[in-house]
Design an enzyme around this catalytic site. Structure first.
Site, PDB file in Angstrom:
ATOM      1  CG  HIS A 216       0.477   6.822  43.034  1.00 20.30           C
ATOM      2  ND1 HIS A 216       0.920   6.652  44.328  1.00 20.30           N
ATOM      3  CD2 HIS A 216      -0.616   6.048  42.895  1.00 20.30           C
ATOM      4  CE1 HIS A 216       0.098   5.821  44.950  1.00 20.30           C
ATOM      5  NE2 HIS A 216      -0.842   5.447  44.109  1.00 20.30           N
ATOM      6  NE  ARG A 323      -4.151   3.960  41.238  1.00 22.61           N
ATOM      7  CZ  ARG A 323      -3.746   2.889  40.543  1.00 22.61           C
ATOM      8  NH1 ARG A 323      -4.032   2.794  39.264  1.00 22.61           N
ATOM      9  NH2 ARG A 323      -3.062   1.928  41.138  1.00 22.61           N
ATOM     10  NE  ARG A 364      -8.054   4.482  45.214  1.00 22.98           N
ATOM     11  CZ  ARG A 364      -6.796   4.232  44.936  1.00 22.98           C
ATOM     12  NH1 ARG A 364      -6.238   3.091  45.308  1.00 22.98           N
ATOM     13  NH2 ARG A 364      -6.065   5.094  44.262  1.00 22.98           N
ATOM     14  CD  GLU A 464      -4.896   0.376  49.280  1.00 19.21           C
ATOM     15  OE1 GLU A 464      -4.177   0.657  48.326  1.00 19.21           O
ATOM     16  OE2 GLU A 464      -5.656   1.199  49.815  1.00 19.21           O
ATOM     17  CG  ASN A 487       0.357  -1.087  43.308  1.00 25.73           C
ATOM     18  OD1 ASN A 487       0.769  -2.131  42.823  1.00 25.73           O
ATOM     19  ND2 ASN A 487      -0.439  -0.261  42.671  1.00 25.73           N
ATOM     20  CG  ASP A 488      -0.551   1.548  49.031  1.00 30.59           C
ATOM     21  OD1 ASP A 488       0.560   2.086  49.160  1.00 30.59           O
ATOM     22  OD2 ASP A 488      -1.531   2.099  48.516  1.00 30.59           O
ATOM     23  NE  ARG A 498       2.721   2.743  45.516  1.00 28.50           N
ATOM     24  CZ  ARG A 498       1.412   2.704  45.332  1.00 28.50           C
ATOM     25  NH1 ARG A 498       0.598   2.517  46.351  1.00 28.50           N
ATOM     26  NH2 ARG A 498       0.896   2.812  44.143  1.00 28.50           N
ATOM     27  CB  CYS A 535      -7.346  -3.133  41.829  1.00 22.14           C
ATOM     28  SG  CYS A 535      -7.210  -2.445  43.478  1.00 22.14           S
TER      29      CYS A 535
END
Ligand code: PEP
Ligand code: MG
Length: 600
Positions: A216, A323, A364, A464, A487-488, A498, A535
């Site tokens: 992140h 986010r 989200r 995810e 990403n997840d 990650r 996304c």
């Protein structure tokens, strides 16, 4: 002497500037810039703390003197004397003042910076006794930091800079005084909350020792659109305060103390990058339509309501991922209440809706945990062995229904001002879906009972977790749209943390298993006539644009800074010619080898 440190490239471009080292202290300190008129008050705050610590140490000394040799050894008194001397030490005090006056650092930042400078001098000493005094110095600084806790000034993130004048020599970035030079941030680690604080400031680039490509911290760096390198292992040990540094965000290289020839070469690269950006800017108002007439939605990922400004400027047709957790993070440093209440959240979501000028905003719900702790402190320091597999995202929300309901009510209220899509992160179980939906119904009922106005929202789930991608049927029964969080999805499919640079080489968006889950999710949504978007970082990576288009994706959400480059790819693609190649890629053992060059 020039040397290079290698890491992972996370945000493109070249930055050249003086190093600002943010050292990690055992105490969590806030880093922010003060205003020039606050310098005196900041020095005063430090002086008050120093006097208080001196008094504390003197009192200790007095009580030690009253004890017998069995209770308090003679060394203790001597040690306190050393601490008192260090506290008054000229190198420490004048150094701290220097960082406050010249760089406008807040007092805590100035202290930890100077501690680091002096600690390195101690490290280089021949005499073992003197070398060991470093630990004493650290203790003294920690005492001071403790004293100053709670007396921090209000955040003022942008330091004023002297304007460059016509007389300034632009060809040599190292010319001129230090205060005027661009600043680059070098740190062992930065929490997303720290990054947020730096987001509004002037740093031209940044480097961290730790972190993966989609950690992140890296994501926030990308949203700042400044060159960045993470996972540079020992950069914060090797670079010193004020060193000249080049950050090559394309290659993942950090060059320290560059020679004039290297500087000239990178200066040239930097100008080339600026030219390319200027060229792409011409696409801003062009609709994103492929050669065969397929319209593609390019949406923005944002962290704060104010980011909508950049999203609109970049030509985004909506926000595909807000986010919202960033509203909840780093509040301690800003001396705000622990969590934003309903009104504060409602105002923030409303600002985002208004900022998008009638375009949809996908909010989200809070996704904290793993590498996004609420207040700076690393979740990894806790007893959790695998925070990424722990209480995170929707699991966190369901564990604290009062907090979740507050957020849902705020989002529903903001929906009265424009189109909002409500997106739920990290769902995996049918029971979680049921609980989430009934809490949303409950929030509506609460607003009805209160007689508060609210609007309709479309409901979406993030895909995810592989378990979700393999049970789309359940998700599509309940949700209006899905958004793939690559990403997840990559992290959980490949069992690769990650945020961990030591396994970053195995974090592979082109792994056949990942591509299959992404392709099947897109295909199933299309079959059922449901909206689907990507996304995660994959959406903003031009290496995947045609593949995703060929899989049928028509909605991409990414950092505003990536929109124009992706649009360029969309404009050059012909989706009617991609299906054979996409099939080949999906069946390949090594899909990455087929990705470039992509067919038209
Ligand atoms: C993702 O996982 O791809 C995503 C978009 O969410 P985040 O990066 O915030 O976890
Ligand atoms: Mg995610």
């Amino acid at each position: 002497m020039t040397f290079a440190v290698h890491g992972l490239p996370v945000a493109r471009g070249i930055a050249i500037g003086r190093a600002v080292l943010v050292v990690s202290s055992r105490l969590d300190v806030a880093h922010y810039f003060i205003k020039p008129e606050e310098v005196e008050a900041e020095i005063d705050r430090l002086r008050v703390a120093r006097n208080a610590v001196a008094e504390e140490l003197q009192k200790l000394q007095a009580s030690v003197a009253l004890m017998g040799p069995n209770e308090a050894p003679h060394e203790l008194s001597a040690l306190l004397e050393v601490h008192l001397m260090l506290l008054q030490d000229e190198v420490l005090t004048s150094g701290v003042k220097h960082w406050i006056v010249e760089r406008l650092y807040n007092a805590e930042w100035a202290l930890t910076t100077q501690l680091e400078v002096v600690a390195r001098q101690f490290d280089e000493m021949e005499d073992e006794y003197l070398r060991e005094r470093k630990a004493d110095l650290e203790q003294v600084v920690e005492r001071l930091l403790h004293r100053m806790k709670g007396t921090a000034a209000v955040l003022a993130p942008t330091p004023p800079r002297r304007k460059r004048t016509a007389e300034d020599d632009d060809s040599d970035p190292t010319a001129g005084d230090a205060i005027d030079a661009p600043l680059v941030l070098i740190a062992h680690d930065l929490s997303p909350a720290d990054m947020l604080q730096f987001k509004k400031s002037v740093f031209a680039g940044f480097v961290t020792d730790v972190g993966g490509r989609t950690s992140h911290t890296a994501i926030v760096a990308r949203s700042m659109d400044i060159p960045a390198v993470v996972g540079a292992r020992s950069a914060s040990q090797l670079v010193r305060q004020d060193d000249w540094v080049i950050i090559d965000g394309d290659a993942g290289v950090v060059i320290v103390d560059p020679s004039p020839i290297i500087l000239a070469e990178y200066g040239f690269k930097q100008r080339q990058g600026d030219l390319e950006r200027g060229r792409l800017a011409r696409l801003r108002h062009k609709p994103a339509v492929t050669l065969d007439g397929q319209r593609v939605d390019l949406l923005a990922n944002i962290e704060l309501p104010e980011d909508t400004l950049g999203a609109v400027k970049a030509g985004a047709v909506g926000v595909g991922l807000f986010r919202s957790e960033f509203l909840f993070m780093g509040r301690e440093a800003q001396r705000l209440t622990r969590l934003p209440d309903e009104e504060e959240q409602y105002q923030a979501y409303k600002r985002a809706v208004e900022g998008m000028q009638g375009m949809p905003v996908t909010i989200r719900t809070i996704d904290v945990g793993a590498d996004k702790p609420l207040d700076g402190k690393s979740v990894r320091d806790d007893a959790h062995l695998n925070p990424a597999l722990g209480l995170r995202a929707i699991r966190w929300s369901l564990a604290d229904p009062a907090m979740f309901l507050t957020q849902i009510r705020a989002i529903l209220r903001a929906a009265a001002h424009g189109e909002i899509h409500l997106l739920i992160p990290m769902l995996a179980h049918a029971t979680e879906i049921r609980q989430t939906l009934s809490l949303i119904d409950f929030a509506r009922a609460e607003l009805d009972n209160r007689g508060t106005v609210y609007g309709n929202v479309k409901l979406g789930a993030m895909i995810e977790v592989p378990a979700a991608a393999l049970t789309l049927r359940i998700f599509l029964k309940h949700f209006d749209f899905l958004s793939i969080g690559t990403n997840d999805l990559i992290q959980y499919t490949l069992a690769i943390d990650r945020a961990d640079e030591s396994v970053a080489h195995l974090y592979d968006p082109a792994h056949p298993a990942v591509l299959r889950l992404v392709a099947e999710t897109i295909a199933e949504c299309r079959r059922q006539g449901k909206g689907v978007s990507v996304c995660g970082e994959m959406a903003g990576d031009v290496a995947f644009t045609r593949l995703l288009l060929g899989m049928g994706l028509r909605s991409f959400s990414m950092h505003p800074s990536q929109i124009l480059a992706v649009k360029q790819e969309v404009l050059r693609a012909d989706t009617s010619k991609l299906s054979g190649w996409v099939q080949q890629v999906l069946e390949a053992d090594d899909p990455a080898s087929l990705l470039t060059p992509a067919p038209q």
